[in-house]
Design a protein around this motif. Structure first.
Motif, mmCIF file in Angstrom:
data_model
loop_
_atom_site.group_PDB
_atom_site.id
_atom_site.type_symbol
_atom_site.label_atom_id
_atom_site.label_comp_id
_atom_site.label_asym_id
_atom_site.label_seq_id
_atom_site.Cartn_x
_atom_site.Cartn_y
_atom_site.Cartn_z
ATOM 1 N N ALA A 159 -30.101 -48.916 -35.033
ATOM 2 C CA ALA A 159 -29.631 -48.126 -33.892
ATOM 3 C C ALA A 159 -30.755 -47.910 -32.879
ATOM 4 C CB ALA A 159 -29.089 -46.783 -34.381
ATOM 5 N N ALA A 160 -31.958 -47.645 -33.379
ATOM 6 C CA ALA A 160 -33.105 -47.460 -32.487
ATOM 7 C C ALA A 160 -33.410 -48.755 -31.734
ATOM 8 C CB ALA A 160 -34.319 -47.012 -33.292
ATOM 9 N N LEU A 161 -33.290 -49.902 -32.417
ATOM 10 C CA LEU A 161 -33.519 -51.188 -31.749
ATOM 11 C C LEU A 161 -32.467 -51.435 -30.674
ATOM 12 C CD1 LEU A 161 -34.466 -53.533 -34.756
ATOM 13 C CD2 LEU A 161 -35.961 -52.734 -32.920
ATOM 14 N N ALA A 162 -31.212 -51.060 -30.949
ATOM 15 C CA ALA A 162 -30.147 -51.250 -29.960
ATOM 16 C C ALA A 162 -30.455 -50.476 -28.685
ATOM 17 C CB ALA A 162 -28.811 -50.799 -30.545
ATOM 18 N N VAL A 163 -30.888 -49.226 -28.827
ATOM 19 C CA VAL A 163 -31.209 -48.402 -27.660
ATOM 20 C C VAL A 163 -32.448 -48.935 -26.952
ATOM 21 C CG1 VAL A 163 -31.915 -46.096 -26.914
ATOM 22 C CG2 VAL A 163 -30.108 -46.351 -28.627
ATOM 23 N N ALA A 164 -33.427 -49.399 -27.720
ATOM 24 C CA ALA A 164 -34.650 -49.938 -27.120
ATOM 25 C C ALA A 164 -34.361 -51.216 -26.328
ATOM 26 C CB ALA A 164 -35.691 -50.199 -28.203
ATOM 27 N N CYS A 165 -33.461 -52.047 -26.854
ATOM 28 C CA CYS A 165 -33.149 -53.314 -26.181
ATOM 29 C C CYS A 165 -32.334 -53.093 -24.907
ATOM 30 C CB CYS A 165 -32.381 -54.239 -27.128
ATOM 31 S SG CYS A 165 -33.383 -54.905 -28.478
ATOM 32 N N ASP A 166 -31.448 -52.080 -24.935
ATOM 33 C CA ASP A 166 -30.634 -51.801 -23.753
ATOM 34 C C ASP A 166 -30.284 -50.316 -23.718
ATOM 35 O OD1 ASP A 166 -28.965 -51.678 -21.626
ATOM 36 O OD2 ASP A 166 -27.471 -53.105 -22.372
ATOM 37 N N PRO A 167 -31.107 -49.511 -23.038
ATOM 38 C CA PRO A 167 -30.847 -48.060 -22.979
ATOM 39 C C PRO A 167 -29.554 -47.705 -22.260
ATOM 40 C CG PRO A 167 -33.098 -48.590 -22.302
ATOM 41 C CD PRO A 167 -32.345 -49.881 -22.354
ATOM 42 N N GLU A 168 -28.951 -48.655 -21.549
ATOM 43 C CA GLU A 168 -27.716 -48.389 -20.808
ATOM 44 C C GLU A 168 -26.471 -48.746 -21.618
ATOM 45 O OE1 GLU A 168 -27.857 -46.907 -17.734
ATOM 46 O OE2 GLU A 168 -29.978 -46.775 -18.317
ATOM 47 N N LEU A 169 -26.637 -49.145 -22.854
ATOM 48 C CA LEU A 169 -25.493 -49.511 -23.696
ATOM 49 C C LEU A 169 -25.010 -48.268 -24.450
ATOM 50 C CD1 LEU A 169 -23.689 -51.828 -24.868
ATOM 51 C CD2 LEU A 169 -25.353 -51.970 -26.741
ATOM 52 N N GLY A 170 -23.818 -47.819 -24.104
ATOM 53 C CA GLY A 170 -23.277 -46.627 -24.749
ATOM 54 C C GLY A 170 -23.089 -46.793 -26.244
ATOM 55 N N LEU A 171 -22.748 -48.006 -26.673
ATOM 56 C CA LEU A 171 -22.538 -48.281 -28.097
ATOM 57 C C LEU A 171 -23.783 -47.959 -28.915
ATOM 58 C CD1 LEU A 171 -20.585 -49.502 -30.231
ATOM 59 C CD2 LEU A 171 -21.643 -51.727 -29.743
ATOM 60 N N GLY A 172 -24.956 -48.260 -28.370
ATOM 61 C CA GLY A 172 -26.197 -47.986 -29.088
ATOM 62 C C GLY A 172 -26.417 -46.499 -29.300
ATOM 63 N N HIS A 173 -26.160 -45.709 -28.271
ATOM 64 C CA HIS A 173 -26.313 -44.259 -28.402
ATOM 65 C C HIS A 173 -25.257 -43.692 -29.354
ATOM 66 C CE1 HIS A 173 -29.389 -43.890 -25.307
ATOM 67 N NE2 HIS A 173 -28.690 -44.746 -24.569
ATOM 68 N N ARG A 174 -24.043 -44.268 -29.290
ATOM 69 C CA ARG A 174 -22.987 -43.769 -30.166
ATOM 70 C C ARG A 174 -23.317 -43.981 -31.638
ATOM 71 N NH1 ARG A 174 -18.563 -46.271 -28.163
ATOM 72 N NH2 ARG A 174 -18.093 -47.755 -29.808
ATOM 73 N N VAL A 175 -23.794 -45.167 -31.982
ATOM 74 C CA VAL A 175 -24.113 -45.405 -33.389
ATOM 75 C C VAL A 175 -25.312 -44.562 -33.816
ATOM 76 C CG1 VAL A 175 -25.647 -47.407 -33.044
ATOM 77 C CG2 VAL A 175 -24.367 -47.172 -35.171
ATOM 78 N N ARG A 176 -26.224 -44.307 -32.877
ATOM 79 C CA ARG A 176 -27.336 -43.402 -33.192
ATOM 80 C C ARG A 176 -26.808 -42.005 -33.518
ATOM 81 N NH1 ARG A 176 -31.261 -40.789 -29.949
ATOM 82 N NH2 ARG A 176 -30.135 -41.476 -28.091
ATOM 83 N N GLY A 177 -25.754 -41.609 -32.801
ATOM 84 C CA GLY A 177 -25.131 -40.323 -33.083
ATOM 85 C C GLY A 177 -24.489 -40.277 -34.453
ATOM 86 N N TYR A 178 -23.822 -41.357 -34.837
ATOM 87 C CA TYR A 178 -23.169 -41.392 -36.147
ATOM 88 C C TYR A 178 -24.185 -41.432 -37.287
ATOM 89 C CZ TYR A 178 -18.355 -41.666 -34.570
ATOM 90 O OH TYR A 178 -17.126 -41.361 -34.029
ATOM 91 N N VAL A 179 -25.289 -42.113 -37.082
ATOM 92 C CA VAL A 179 -26.348 -42.111 -38.096
ATOM 93 C C VAL A 179 -26.890 -40.692 -38.268
ATOM 94 C CG1 VAL A 179 -28.673 -42.913 -38.655
ATOM 95 C CG2 VAL A 179 -26.991 -44.534 -37.755
ATOM 96 N N ALA A 180 -27.106 -40.007 -37.150
ATOM 97 C CA ALA A 180 -27.606 -38.624 -37.215
ATOM 98 C C ALA A 180 -26.592 -37.714 -37.907
ATOM 99 C CB ALA A 180 -27.918 -38.111 -35.815
ATOM 100 N N LEU A 181 -25.296 -37.928 -37.639
ATOM 101 C CA LEU A 181 -24.262 -37.148 -38.320
ATOM 102 C C LEU A 181 -24.309 -37.376 -39.824
ATOM 103 C CD1 LEU A 181 -20.848 -37.183 -36.393
ATOM 104 C CD2 LEU A 181 -22.302 -35.237 -36.934
ATOM 105 N N ALA A 182 -24.461 -38.642 -40.226
ATOM 106 C CA ALA A 182 -24.527 -38.958 -41.656
ATOM 107 C C ALA A 182 -25.723 -38.301 -42.323
ATOM 108 C CB ALA A 182 -24.585 -40.475 -41.848
ATOM 109 N N GLU A 183 -26.788 -38.096 -41.553
ATOM 110 C CA GLU A 183 -27.989 -37.444 -42.082
ATOM 111 C C GLU A 183 -27.967 -35.933 -41.855
ATOM 112 O OE1 GLU A 183 -30.956 -39.685 -39.988
ATOM 113 O OE2 GLU A 183 -31.116 -41.169 -41.598
ATOM 114 N N ASN A 184 -26.851 -35.439 -41.325
ATOM 115 C CA ASN A 184 -26.664 -34.007 -41.062
ATOM 116 C C ASN A 184 -27.669 -33.464 -40.056
ATOM 117 O OD1 ASN A 184 -25.018 -31.730 -41.546
ATOM 118 N ND2 ASN A 184 -26.549 -30.835 -42.905
#
Length: 309
Positions: free
Chosen positions: A62-87
């Motif tokens: 997820a961090a690589l997705a955001v680093a490669c394209d900070p304008e891609l909403g999908l990357g931020h969304r999956v980062r959010g779901y990973v954070a949710l899974a980690e509470n």
């Protein structure tokens, strides 16, 4: 990226939508071998890894997705779901807000934010996000499932049943909708219907966490030993973590106050008896979860031996 790489990413997205995380991971790794800077491939790989319960690897992708394209909403969304899974609710909220800032009408971004509010027990905020999704798509099964979970958490069983039934009408094999309806049936006292729905969900996905939790709750509800514990945990869960801690703290304070009163009146035997009763209560609430897990494991072993399961 080559046409073969793009084809593999599309195949991976299709595999993910059908629950084939292994196939998705294979396709995405091949695509990233061709182009390691493809943000969408990294984001989809993060989703696949998260579905496989590989949270550390999912966080990295997820961090690589955001680093490669900070304008891609999908990357931020999956980062959010990973954070949710980690509470990590703060990081999740930030990530979903960033996804919504980039794509404010994306249904999945809105649902991610709704789930984040749900985890934070911000029920009115969660409902606002769900209603926005349903305005965009009245037949969004995902939105109806999140709505049913919200209503269930609030104790609105009739509303939760209606939302879960509507979600099931759209997708009769949705493990989430099946287990939500099963949870409503269990809260209503119909353990057999709850069991049937849990087994149906496990037939669709034998590793579904929600269905396994429902089976666990059913075993606890049916057990004379664990029934009281299950009711207590269900009631505390409706209060939320902060209020639940407050209730348990107040119970301890009341226990201590009663002890002082008994000793002030020189009722030492009663004080000792009451103290032992408190220790039994603590041991019961602490050990019941482990007993419940062993019971459900045994139950699932028997179920999986049945022909046709």
């Amino acid at each position: 990226m080559s046409l073969d790489g793009e084809w593999r990413i599309e195949r991976a997205a299709s595999a993910l939508s059908h629950g084939d995380t292994t196939g998705a991971i294979d396709h995405l790794r091949s695509a990233l071998g061709d182009n390691p800077e493809n943000a969408r491939a990294h984001a989809l790989l993060a989703f696949a890894l998260l579905s496989s319960r590989r949270r550390h690897a999912a966080r990295h992708e997820a961090a690589l997705a955001v680093a490669c394209d900070p304008e891609l909403g999908l990357g931020h969304r999956v980062r959010g779901y990973v954070a949710l899974a980690e509470n990590d609710l703060g990081a999740a909220s930030t990530a979903f807000h960033e996804a919504l800032a980039l794509e404010p009408l994306d249904e999945q971004n809105l649902l991610g934010m709704a789930r984040c509010h749900l985890a934070s027990r911000k029920f009115p905020d969660a409902m606002r996000q769900i209603e926005r999704v349903l305005e965009l798509d009245a037949n969004s099964g995902d939105a109806l499932e999140v709505k049913a979970r919200l209503e269930l958490m609030q104790g609105s069983l009739a509303a939760a049943e209606d939302s879960a039934q509507r979600a099931l009408a759209l997708d009769p094999e949705s493990p989430e909708a099946l287990t939500l309806l099963g949870s409503v049936r269990l809260r209503s006292g119909d353990t057999q219907a709850a069991r049937d729905l849990a087994l149906w969900a496990l037939q669709v996905d034998p590793s579904d966490d929600s269905a396994l939790r429902l089976m666990s709750d059913i075993k606890a509800r049916e057990s004379w030993l664990l029934g009281a514990w299950w009711r207590l945990m269900t009631w505390l869960s409706r209060l939320g973590s902060e209020r639940a801690v407050l209730v348990l703290t107040m119970l301890y304070v009341v226990h201590q106050a009663i002890q002082l009163v008994l000793r002030d009146f020189d009722w030492d035997s009663a004080a000792i008896g009451f103290s032992l009763l408190w220790l039994v209560f603590c041991a019961y609430t602490w050990g019941a979860g482990s007993i419940q897990q062993r019971m459900v494991t045994k139950e699932l072993e028997q179920v999986r031996l049945k022909p046709g399961f």
